[in-house]
Scaffold this motif. Structure first.
Motif, PDB file in Angstrom:
ATOM      1  N   ALA A 164     -39.929   9.540  -9.531  1.00 33.65           N
ATOM      2  CA  ALA A 164     -40.917   8.671  -8.793  1.00 33.65           C
ATOM      3  C   ALA A 164     -42.423   9.224  -8.896  1.00 33.65           C
ATOM      4  O   ALA A 164     -43.279   8.178  -8.993  1.00 33.65           O
ATOM      5  N   GLY A 165     -42.631  10.324  -9.442  1.00 33.06           N
ATOM      6  CA  GLY A 165     -43.965  10.585  -9.875  1.00 33.06           C
ATOM      7  C   GLY A 165     -44.334   9.922 -11.047  1.00 33.06           C
ATOM      8  O   GLY A 165     -45.504   9.312 -11.193  1.00 33.06           O
ATOM      9  N   ILE A 166     -43.663   9.621 -11.993  1.00 29.48           N
ATOM     10  CA  ILE A 166     -44.136   9.047 -13.180  1.00 29.48           C
ATOM     11  C   ILE A 166     -44.207   7.553 -12.794  1.00 29.48           C
ATOM     12  O   ILE A 166     -45.097   6.822 -13.444  1.00 29.48           O
ATOM     13  N   PHE A 167     -43.283   6.826 -11.922  1.00 31.33           N
ATOM     14  CA  PHE A 167     -43.526   5.577 -11.501  1.00 31.33           C
ATOM     15  C   PHE A 167     -45.099   5.285 -10.773  1.00 31.33           C
ATOM     16  O   PHE A 167     -45.712   4.559 -11.138  1.00 31.33           O
ATOM     17  N   LEU A 168     -45.108   6.292  -9.869  1.00 30.87           N
ATOM     18  CA  LEU A 168     -46.627   6.253  -9.097  1.00 30.87           C
ATOM     19  C   LEU A 168     -47.715   6.262 -10.169  1.00 30.87           C
ATOM     20  O   LEU A 168     -48.606   5.657  -9.768  1.00 30.87           O
ATOM     21  N   PHE A 169     -47.667   6.862 -11.112  1.00 30.22           N
ATOM     22  CA  PHE A 169     -48.760   7.353 -12.159  1.00 30.22           C
ATOM     23  C   PHE A 169     -49.098   6.064 -12.581  1.00 30.22           C
ATOM     24  O   PHE A 169     -49.877   5.560 -12.967  1.00 30.22           O
TER      25      PHE A 169
ATOM     26  N   MET B 182     -52.430   7.477  -8.995  1.00 26.14           N
ATOM     27  CA  MET B 182     -52.356   8.297 -10.008  1.00 26.14           C
ATOM     28  C   MET B 182     -52.345   9.750  -9.696  1.00 26.14           C
ATOM     29  O   MET B 182     -51.631  10.545 -10.379  1.00 26.14           O
ATOM     30  N   ALA B 183     -53.208  10.302  -8.663  1.00 28.28           N
ATOM     31  CA  ALA B 183     -53.161  11.508  -8.083  1.00 28.28           C
ATOM     32  C   ALA B 183     -52.080  11.816  -7.576  1.00 28.28           C
ATOM     33  O   ALA B 183     -51.349  12.853  -7.806  1.00 28.28           O
ATOM     34  N   ALA B 184     -51.358  11.060  -6.785  1.00 29.90           N
ATOM     35  CA  ALA B 184     -50.113  11.165  -5.909  1.00 29.90           C
ATOM     36  C   ALA B 184     -48.973  11.416  -7.239  1.00 29.90           C
ATOM     37  O   ALA B 184     -48.138  12.350  -6.818  1.00 29.90           O
ATOM     38  N   GLY B 185     -49.086  10.431  -8.227  1.00 29.75           N
ATOM     39  CA  GLY B 185     -48.135  10.666  -9.284  1.00 29.75           C
ATOM     40  C   GLY B 185     -48.042  11.873 -10.013  1.00 29.75           C
ATOM     41  O   GLY B 185     -46.968  12.511 -10.125  1.00 29.75           O
ATOM     42  N   LEU B 186     -49.206  12.413 -10.080  1.00 31.70           N
ATOM     43  CA  LEU B 186     -49.540  13.469 -10.735  1.00 31.70           C
ATOM     44  C   LEU B 186     -48.978  14.591 -10.106  1.00 31.70           C
ATOM     45  O   LEU B 186     -48.284  15.569 -10.573  1.00 31.70           O
ATOM     46  N   VAL B 187     -49.247  14.990  -8.717  1.00 28.89           N
ATOM     47  CA  VAL B 187     -48.677  15.782  -7.919  1.00 28.89           C
ATOM     48  C   VAL B 187     -47.234  15.914  -7.901  1.00 28.89           C
ATOM     49  O   VAL B 187     -46.419  16.788  -7.866  1.00 28.89           O
ATOM     50  N   GLY B 188     -46.447  14.565  -7.843  1.00 30.48           N
ATOM     51  CA  GLY B 188     -45.128  14.316  -7.998  1.00 30.48           C
ATOM     52  C   GLY B 188     -44.693  14.979  -9.101  1.00 30.48           C
ATOM     53  O   GLY B 188     -43.424  15.621  -9.321  1.00 30.48           O
TER      54      GLY B 188
END
Length: 83
Positions: free
Chosen positions: A5-10, A37-43
């Protein structure tokens, strides 16, 4: 949040920030892309931390003699703790 999910958000954030060339009056898609992108990086970071967290395993062995038959008895117990 999982690693996928983090990769998808990024990826979606990068597409919105760099590839979409549409202007909308009520929202800035480039800023939304940076936020995703920030939320994906945190994920991604949380997913990696959860995958690599340490676990400890403890094995306990007890031996004794059965009083009825006189045979040697061995019992082994393994427990796993998460740190």
């Amino acid at each position: 949040m999982s690693l996928g999910a983090g990769i998808f958000l990024f990826a979606v954030g990068a597409i919105l920030a760099f590839a979409v060339n549409v202007s909308v009056d009520w929202v800035n898609l480039q800023v939304i892309g940076y936020i995703l992108m920030a939320a994906g990086l945190v994920g991604i970071i949380l997913g990696i931390v959860l995958i690599t967290r340490k676990r400890t395993a403890t094995s306990t062995t007890a031996t004794g003699v059965d009083p009825v038959s006189g045979e040697s008895v061995r019992r082994s117990v393994r427990t796993e703790d998460q740190i």
